[in-house]
Design an enzyme around this catalytic site. Sequence first.
Site, PDB file in Angstrom:
ATOM      1  N   PRO A  10      68.369 -47.875 -14.793  1.00 17.16           N
ATOM      2  CA  PRO A  10      67.815 -46.530 -14.689  1.00 17.16           C
ATOM      3  C   PRO A  10      68.848 -45.446 -14.428  1.00 17.16           C
ATOM      4  CG  PRO A  10      67.169 -47.909 -12.823  1.00 17.16           C
ATOM      5  CD  PRO A  10      67.785 -48.802 -13.834  1.00 17.16           C
ATOM      6  N   ASN A  11      68.596 -44.307 -15.061  1.00 21.34           N
ATOM      7  CA  ASN A  11      69.356 -43.059 -14.899  1.00 21.34           C
ATOM      8  C   ASN A  11      70.707 -43.050 -15.604  1.00 21.34           C
ATOM      9  OD1 ASN A  11      67.381 -41.728 -13.220  1.00 21.34           O
ATOM     10  ND2 ASN A  11      67.953 -43.187 -11.633  1.00 21.34           N
ATOM     11  N   ARG A  18      75.220 -36.235 -15.388  1.00 24.47           N
ATOM     12  CA  ARG A  18      74.793 -36.746 -14.085  1.00 24.47           C
ATOM     13  C   ARG A  18      75.993 -36.841 -13.134  1.00 24.47           C
ATOM     14  NH1 ARG A  18      73.037 -42.969 -12.638  1.00 24.47           N
ATOM     15  NH2 ARG A  18      72.620 -42.567 -10.434  1.00 24.47           N
ATOM     16  N   TYR A  23      80.552 -39.983 -11.726  1.00 25.99           N
ATOM     17  CA  TYR A  23      80.398 -40.775 -12.953  1.00 25.99           C
ATOM     18  C   TYR A  23      81.200 -40.257 -14.137  1.00 25.99           C
ATOM     19  CZ  TYR A  23      76.549 -42.464 -10.103  1.00 25.99           C
ATOM     20  OH  TYR A  23      75.813 -42.984  -9.067  1.00 25.99           O
ATOM     21  N   ASN A  75      75.312 -52.958 -15.891  1.00 26.56           N
ATOM     22  CA  ASN A  75      75.329 -51.910 -14.873  1.00 26.56           C
ATOM     23  C   ASN A  75      73.867 -51.614 -14.578  1.00 26.56           C
ATOM     24  OD1 ASN A  75      75.424 -49.678 -13.260  1.00 26.56           O
ATOM     25  ND2 ASN A  75      76.975 -48.599 -14.471  1.00 26.56           N
ATOM     26  N   ALA A  78      70.818 -48.136  -9.673  1.00 28.46           N
ATOM     27  CA  ALA A  78      70.353 -48.306  -8.293  1.00 28.46           C
ATOM     28  C   ALA A  78      69.634 -49.636  -8.069  1.00 28.46           C
ATOM     29  CB  ALA A  78      69.440 -47.144  -7.912  1.00 28.46           C
ATOM     30  N   HIS A  81      71.064 -52.430  -5.885  1.00 29.63           N
ATOM     31  CA  HIS A  81      71.067 -52.461  -4.428  1.00 29.63           C
ATOM     32  C   HIS A  81      69.783 -53.005  -3.814  1.00 29.63           C
ATOM     33  CE1 HIS A  81      74.618 -50.147  -5.222  1.00 29.63           C
ATOM     34  NE2 HIS A  81      73.925 -49.169  -5.764  1.00 29.63           N
ATOM     35  N   ASP A  88      66.874 -62.585  -9.526  1.00 30.19           N
ATOM     36  CA  ASP A  88      66.260 -63.846  -9.942  1.00 30.19           C
ATOM     37  C   ASP A  88      66.405 -64.039 -11.452  1.00 30.19           C
ATOM     38  OD1 ASP A  88      65.544 -64.446  -7.362  1.00 30.19           O
ATOM     39  OD2 ASP A  88      63.411 -63.995  -7.617  1.00 30.19           O
ATOM     40  N   GLU A  99      79.100 -57.896 -13.548  1.00 32.82           N
ATOM     41  CA  GLU A  99      78.505 -56.660 -13.020  1.00 32.82           C
ATOM     42  C   GLU A  99      79.551 -55.549 -13.118  1.00 32.82           C
ATOM     43  OE1 GLU A  99      77.823 -57.084  -8.836  1.00 32.82           O
ATOM     44  OE2 GLU A  99      76.769 -55.182  -8.645  1.00 32.82           O
ATOM     45  N   HIS A 101      80.255 -51.188 -12.456  1.00 31.42           N
ATOM     46  CA  HIS A 101      79.831 -49.871 -11.968  1.00 31.42           C
ATOM     47  C   HIS A 101      80.907 -48.854 -12.284  1.00 31.42           C
ATOM     48  CE1 HIS A 101      76.440 -51.567  -9.866  1.00 31.42           C
ATOM     49  NE2 HIS A 101      77.254 -52.519  -9.440  1.00 31.42           N
ATOM     50  N   LEU A 102      80.468 -47.671 -12.671  1.00 36.16           N
ATOM     51  CA  LEU A 102      81.421 -46.597 -12.940  1.00 36.16           C
ATOM     52  C   LEU A 102      82.113 -46.146 -11.653  1.00 36.16           C
ATOM     53  CD1 LEU A 102      78.952 -44.781 -15.253  1.00 36.16           C
ATOM     54  CD2 LEU A 102      81.259 -45.362 -16.005  1.00 36.16           C
ATOM     55  N   SER A 103      81.328 -45.928 -10.616  1.00 34.40           N
ATOM     56  CA  SER A 103      81.866 -45.409  -9.358  1.00 34.40           C
ATOM     57  C   SER A 103      82.283 -46.558  -8.447  1.00 34.40           C
ATOM     58  CB  SER A 103      80.808 -44.545  -8.668  1.00 34.40           C
ATOM     59  OG  SER A 103      79.690 -45.335  -8.301  1.00 34.40           O
ATOM     60  N   ARG A 108      81.027 -45.499  -1.099  1.00 31.85           N
ATOM     61  CA  ARG A 108      79.965 -44.494  -1.135  1.00 31.85           C
ATOM     62  C   ARG A 108      78.957 -44.726   0.009  1.00 31.85           C
ATOM     63  NH1 ARG A 108      77.726 -43.655  -7.011  1.00 31.85           N
ATOM     64  NH2 ARG A 108      76.848 -41.842  -5.932  1.00 31.85           N
ATOM     65  N   ARG A 112      74.664 -48.169  -1.087  1.00 37.33           N
ATOM     66  CA  ARG A 112      75.329 -48.569  -2.339  1.00 37.33           C
ATOM     67  C   ARG A 112      76.380 -49.652  -2.122  1.00 37.33           C
ATOM     68  NH1 ARG A 112      73.659 -44.543  -6.002  1.00 37.33           N
ATOM     69  NH2 ARG A 112      73.405 -42.540  -4.956  1.00 37.33           N
TER      70      ARG A 112
HETATM   71  C1  DQA Z   1      76.199 -47.018 -10.472  1.00 42.16           C
HETATM   72  C2  DQA Z   1      76.193 -46.969  -8.931  1.00 42.16           C
HETATM   73  C3  DQA Z   1      74.767 -47.028  -8.397  1.00 42.16           C
HETATM   74  O1  DQA Z   1      74.790 -46.959  -6.978  1.00 42.16           O
HETATM   75  C4  DQA Z   1      73.957 -45.869  -8.932  1.00 42.16           C
HETATM   76  O2  DQA Z   1      72.621 -45.965  -8.479  1.00 42.16           O
HETATM   77  C5  DQA Z   1      74.017 -45.773 -10.412  1.00 42.16           C
HETATM   78  C6  DQA Z   1      75.318 -45.911 -11.047  1.00 42.16           C
HETATM   79  C7  DQA Z   1      77.610 -46.834 -11.050  1.00 42.16           C
HETATM   80  O3  DQA Z   1      77.800 -47.127 -12.215  1.00 42.16           O
HETATM   81  O4  DQA Z   1      78.517 -46.386 -10.332  1.00 42.16           O
HETATM   82  O5  DQA Z   1      73.028 -45.489 -11.072  1.00 42.16           O
HETATM   83  O6  DQA Z   1      75.716 -48.271 -10.891  1.00 42.16           O
END
Ligand code: DQA
Length: 149
Positions: A10-11, A18, A23, A75, A78, A81, A88, A99, A101-103, A108, A112
């Site tokens: 999501p997002n 964003r 990011y 990725n 959220a 977390h 599962d 896995e 993550h950009l950040s 953080r 997170r």
């Molecule tokens: C994220 C980090 C997550 O905490 C956040 O909710 C995201 C982006 C990242 O790529 O840094 O949506 O997965």
Amino acid sequence: MTTILLLHGPNLSQLGTRDPLQYGMDTLDDVVTAARDEAVDAGAQLVAEQYESEGELVARLHAARTDGTGAVVINAGALTHYSHALRDALELLPVPCVEVHLSNVHAREDFRQHSVIAAACDGSIAGFGTAGYPLAVRAAMALLPQTSA
Ligand code: DQA
């Protein structure tokens, strides 16, 4: 040919506009292109999909158990977390999973700093922005059985 499945949660569809400080300015298409270029260089193909909901991601991971997917890069946004359902589903995967993550989630907010999916993945890469995606693809390729690359 090996197929790498790149999943976004999501997002992440909103990348580019964003929270650029966390990011960057790259769009989801830019991120996918960086990952795809690395996969193609390694002789693989990349399938990229993004879902806003947990259920769709879980269903896609179920499909990946039998559709010829060779490895997964995810990725989960959220959901990383708190989604035990996603964890599962990842545990059911018979193929490597990385896995990404950009950040730098470890630097953080408290919520997170913990990934409930990490233990179901082979490893994680965080904090390198778009550049983390080719790294994640390389890591996934390195985990493949020698014969399937
Ligand atoms: C994220 C980090 C997550 O905490 C956040 O909710 C995201 C982006 C990242 O790529 O840094 O949506 O997965």
